[in-house]
Design an enzyme around this catalytic site. Structure first.
Site, PDB file in Angstrom:
ATOM      1  N   GLY A  14       4.947 -36.021  39.473  1.00 34.41           N
ATOM      2  CA  GLY A  14       4.236 -36.094  40.759  1.00 34.41           C
ATOM      3  C   GLY A  14       3.977 -37.547  41.099  1.00 34.41           C
ATOM      4  N   GLU A 176      -5.204 -28.142  58.235  1.00 37.21           N
ATOM      5  CA  GLU A 176      -3.838 -28.449  58.662  1.00 37.21           C
ATOM      6  C   GLU A 176      -3.023 -27.175  58.868  1.00 37.21           C
ATOM      7  OE1 GLU A 176      -3.463 -32.933  56.756  1.00 37.21           O
ATOM      8  OE2 GLU A 176      -3.032 -31.221  55.486  1.00 37.21           O
TER       9      GLU A 176
HETATM   10  C1  LIG Z   1      -1.352 -29.009  50.298  1.00 41.99           C
HETATM   11  C2  LIG Z   1      -1.858 -30.329  49.812  1.00 41.99           C
HETATM   12  C3  LIG Z   1      -2.116 -31.355  50.712  1.00 41.99           C
HETATM   13  C4  LIG Z   1      -2.576 -32.579  50.260  1.00 41.99           C
HETATM   14  N1  LIG Z   1      -2.805 -33.578  51.167  1.00 41.99           N
HETATM   15  C5  LIG Z   1      -3.181 -34.792  50.730  1.00 41.99           C
HETATM   16  C6  LIG Z   1      -3.347 -35.884  51.649  1.00 41.99           C
HETATM   17  O1  LIG Z   1      -3.181 -35.713  52.863  1.00 41.99           O
HETATM   18  N2  LIG Z   1      -3.691 -37.103  51.147  1.00 41.99           N
HETATM   19  C7  LIG Z   1      -3.871 -37.292  49.806  1.00 41.99           C
HETATM   20  O2  LIG Z   1      -4.149 -38.419  49.383  1.00 41.99           O
HETATM   21  N3  LIG Z   1      -3.738 -36.294  48.924  1.00 41.99           N
HETATM   22  C8  LIG Z   1      -3.387 -35.055  49.348  1.00 41.99           C
HETATM   23  N4  LIG Z   1      -3.229 -34.038  48.465  1.00 41.99           N
HETATM   24  C9  LIG Z   1      -3.508 -34.302  47.042  1.00 41.99           C
HETATM   25  C10 LIG Z   1      -2.340 -34.978  46.372  1.00 41.99           C
HETATM   26  O3  LIG Z   1      -1.145 -34.312  46.686  1.00 41.99           O
HETATM   27  C11 LIG Z   1      -2.614 -34.989  44.882  1.00 41.99           C
HETATM   28  O4  LIG Z   1      -3.771 -35.742  44.666  1.00 41.99           O
HETATM   29  C12 LIG Z   1      -1.451 -35.588  44.108  1.00 41.99           C
HETATM   30  O5  LIG Z   1      -0.292 -34.810  44.291  1.00 41.99           O
HETATM   31  C13 LIG Z   1      -1.789 -35.671  42.635  1.00 41.99           C
HETATM   32  O6  LIG Z   1      -0.729 -36.260  41.975  1.00 41.99           O
HETATM   33  P1  LIG Z   1      -0.466 -35.931  40.437  1.00 41.99           P
HETATM   34  O7  LIG Z   1       0.752 -36.715  40.077  1.00 41.99           O
HETATM   35  O8  LIG Z   1      -1.688 -36.088  39.658  1.00 41.99           O
HETATM   36  O9  LIG Z   1      -0.128 -34.374  40.420  1.00 41.99           O
HETATM   37  P2  LIG Z   1       1.023 -33.600  41.164  1.00 41.99           P
HETATM   38  O10 LIG Z   1       1.513 -34.320  42.353  1.00 41.99           O
HETATM   39  O11 LIG Z   1       0.495 -32.219  41.329  1.00 41.99           O
HETATM   40  O12 LIG Z   1       2.215 -33.597  40.118  1.00 41.99           O
HETATM   41  C14 LIG Z   1       2.113 -32.911  38.911  1.00 41.99           C
HETATM   42  C15 LIG Z   1       3.519 -32.704  38.379  1.00 41.99           C
HETATM   43  O13 LIG Z   1       3.406 -32.149  37.066  1.00 41.99           O
HETATM   44  C16 LIG Z   1       4.307 -31.082  36.918  1.00 41.99           C
HETATM   45  N5  LIG Z   1       3.760 -30.215  35.882  1.00 41.99           N
HETATM   46  C17 LIG Z   1       2.671 -29.400  35.951  1.00 41.99           C
HETATM   47  N6  LIG Z   1       2.447 -28.830  34.757  1.00 41.99           N
HETATM   48  C18 LIG Z   1       3.419 -29.286  33.926  1.00 41.99           C
HETATM   49  C19 LIG Z   1       3.710 -29.063  32.568  1.00 41.99           C
HETATM   50  N7  LIG Z   1       2.962 -28.282  31.804  1.00 41.99           N
HETATM   51  N8  LIG Z   1       4.808 -29.656  32.044  1.00 41.99           N
HETATM   52  C20 LIG Z   1       5.592 -30.468  32.806  1.00 41.99           C
HETATM   53  N9  LIG Z   1       5.337 -30.730  34.092  1.00 41.99           N
HETATM   54  C21 LIG Z   1       4.259 -30.149  34.651  1.00 41.99           C
HETATM   55  C22 LIG Z   1       4.389 -30.457  38.299  1.00 41.99           C
HETATM   56  O14 LIG Z   1       5.618 -29.760  38.448  1.00 41.99           O
HETATM   57  C23 LIG Z   1       4.312 -31.693  39.185  1.00 41.99           C
HETATM   58  O15 LIG Z   1       5.588 -32.235  39.449  1.00 41.99           O
HETATM   59  C24 LIG Z   1      -2.781 -32.790  48.885  1.00 41.99           C
HETATM   60  C25 LIG Z   1      -2.523 -31.769  47.984  1.00 41.99           C
HETATM   61  C26 LIG Z   1      -2.067 -30.549  48.433  1.00 41.99           C
HETATM   62  C27 LIG Z   1      -1.779 -29.456  47.441  1.00 41.99           C
END
Ligand SMILES: Cc1cc2nc3c(=O)[nH]c(=O)nc-3n(C[C@H](O)[C@H](O)[C@H](O)COP(=O)(O)OP(=O)(O)OC[C@H]3O[C@@H](n4cnc5c(N)ncnc54)[C@H](O)[C@@H]3O)c2cc1C
Length: 436
Positions: A14, A176
């Site tokens: 992510g 949204e």
């Molecule tokens: C619908 C929606 C709208 C949003 N809008 C906004 C916005 O407008 N502005 C903003 O700043 N933030 C927004 N967010 C929040 C933002 O998307 C998150 O804060 C961000 O994606 C977090 O990043 P991350 O890398 O921590 O997790 P994620 O982006 O969720 O990535 C996690 C990754 O880990 C992988 N994964 C999960 N479990 C496992 C496992 N056990 N083994 C291997 N891989 C795994 C998943 O497949 C994914 O690719 C939104 C979120 C959502 C759901």
């Protein structure tokens, strides 16, 4: 020839994982990115995929392609399901249920959150959340097929439950998607149906708080409410969705506890998130107590207490009440990787504390209306919309995705159409696959 460089494993591709990988591109380490999916998903635009404005390919970039220029990096498809901190190995589950192990010297966990139904897991069968491409396509299927079914029904009374859409949660995602359903109905679909008037779509936004978009300044959230009212979203503040079935949602007043039923075939769930299951395995192995929503508490340098080789970043980390937003994920992923690069480079004190720079947040309300809040800067209306668009295009991964997204937005503005309304009927094999 065996590669004996220090091995950093990044769980999750992510925002956090990709920014960690970017920082390590030039470091003298070997990197493996492990993800349960093949693509980096731009979650902030999932709702546009769900409502036919963008395709799933516009908002998802294959990790192998995205990271193809990283000569020190491999991408593996598998879901982290176990961890042995003594032997420094991760167990990963393949798509077919078999497992494999990966050794690590340093581990960065950025596996994010999933939708939470607050103990009502049975709601999930009728009320999809909005965290994955599968979720967005399931929502698209529900919305598109509801209009199509309504078109085949003889009376307004029979059609009404199919044209009623209940959205649970008045945060950015709920606002949204609610706005987009009304826009889809009043603009894209209005001229295409014979029997029904899609503009009659009754979109009910149910929110427990006193105002929508509570993370924004009250002035901005009141402006957002006025736009929602104007485009025809019915907002129920101080209410919760307390039951969901195939043909209804029960809505309960938080104060009086009075409950009423709404006949509907479409309930969408955006009210809350919880850590993905791997967080529990990580907490058990490292001996830490999970925080709010199952998040993992970290030290100021983003490592787990007592485990300097394990960092947790992004939505899954718990540090100083930082919000679960993309900026925190990108900056924390980058910072954890930076510390590792410094450690490998021989720095005497490589693990520096993480400082978050709040660059602001944005939320889309309707065409030409968005909110943008950054420090003292508070924009709404057209200026907010321009700012919102600029931010989203900047952080969308890949030139192809940026180009197609801009083209789809332009087409929607000029013609009002939504071309991405293909629905599929699901794959029974993968639909049954448990989230281990
Ligand atoms: C619908 C929606 C709208 C949003 N809008 C906004 C916005 O407008 N502005 C903003 O700043 N933030 C927004 N967010 C929040 C933002 O998307 C998150 O804060 C961000 O994606 C977090 O990043 P991350 O890398 O921590 O997790 P994620 O982006 O969720 O990535 C996690 C990754 O880990 C992988 N994964 C999960 N479990 C496992 C496992 N056990 N083994 C291997 N891989 C795994 C998943 O497949 C994914 O690719 C939104 C979120 C959502 C759901």
């Amino acid at each position: 020839m065996a590669d004996d460089r220090v091995h950093t494993v990044i769980i999750g591709g992510g925002f956090a994982g990709v920014y960690a990988a970017r920082r390590l591109k030039s470091a003298d380490v070997r990197v493996t990115v492990l993800d349960r999916g093949t693509s980096h998903v731009f979650q902030p635009l999932l709702y546009q995929c769900a409502t036919g404005l963008l395709s799933e390919g516009d908002i998802a970039s294959p990790l192998r392609h995205l990271l193809r220029r990283h000569k020190n990096l491999d991408v593996l498809l598998g879901e982290a399901s176990g961890i042995d901190v003594e032997n420094r190995t991760i167990t990963a589950t393949r798509f077919d249920g078999s497992t494999f192990t990966i050794g690590y010297d340093h581990l960065i966990v950025g596996a994010g959150m999933r939708q939470s139904y607050h103990g009502n897991e049975q709601f999930a069968a009728h009320a999809p959340g909005m965290k994955t491409i599968d979720d967005a396509l399931a929502i698209r299927r529900k919305i598109v097929s509801s209009f199509e079914i309504a078109e085949t029904l003889a009376t307004a009374e029979l059609r009404r439950p199919w044209l009623t859409f209940v959205v649970s949660g008045g945060g950015p995602t709920g606002v949204e998607i609610a706005g987009q359903i009304r826009e889809m109905a009043t603009r894209a679909l209005a001229r295409e149906f014979d029997t029904i008037d899609p503009a009659e779509a009754d979109v009910v936004l149910v929110h427990g708080g006193a105002r929508v978009l509570e993370s924004f300044h009250p002035r901005l959230s009141h402006k957002a409410q006025r736009i929602l009212d104007k485009i025809g979203v019915r907002t129920l503040l101080g209410h919760h969705v307390t039951d969901v079935g195939a043909d209804h949602a029960s809505i309960t007043d938080k104060d009086t506890k009075a409950t009423h039923r709404i006949d509907t075939h479409t309930v969408l769930w955006t009210a809350g998130v919880e850590a993905v299951p791997f967080a529990a395995a990580l907490a058990a192995a490292t001996g830490v107590t999970q925080g709010r929503g199952g998040t993992i508490p970290v030290r100021p340098d983003l490592t787990v207490e007592g485990h300097p080789t394990i960092s947790v970043v992004g939505d899954m980390m718990s540090l100083d009440d930082l919000p679960g937003v993309a900026e925190v994920a990108m900056q924390s992923g980058y910072h954890a990787a930076h510390n590792i690069a410094r450690a490998v480079g021989g720095s005497p004190a490589p693990y520096t504390p993480f400082t978050y720079r709040d660059l602001g947040t944005a939320a889309y309300i309707a065409r030409y209306h968005a909110l943008l809040q950054s420090g003292p800067l508070r924009l709404s209306g057209f200026l907010g919309w321009l700012g919102w668009g600029g931010i989203h295009i900047t952080f969308l991964a890949g030139t192809r995705n940026r180009t197609w997204t801009l083209a789809s937005w332009a087409a929607a503005i000029i013609g009002g159409g939504r071309g991405e309304r293909v629905i599929t009927y699901g794959d029974p094999e993968t639909a049954r696959r448990p989230y281990v």
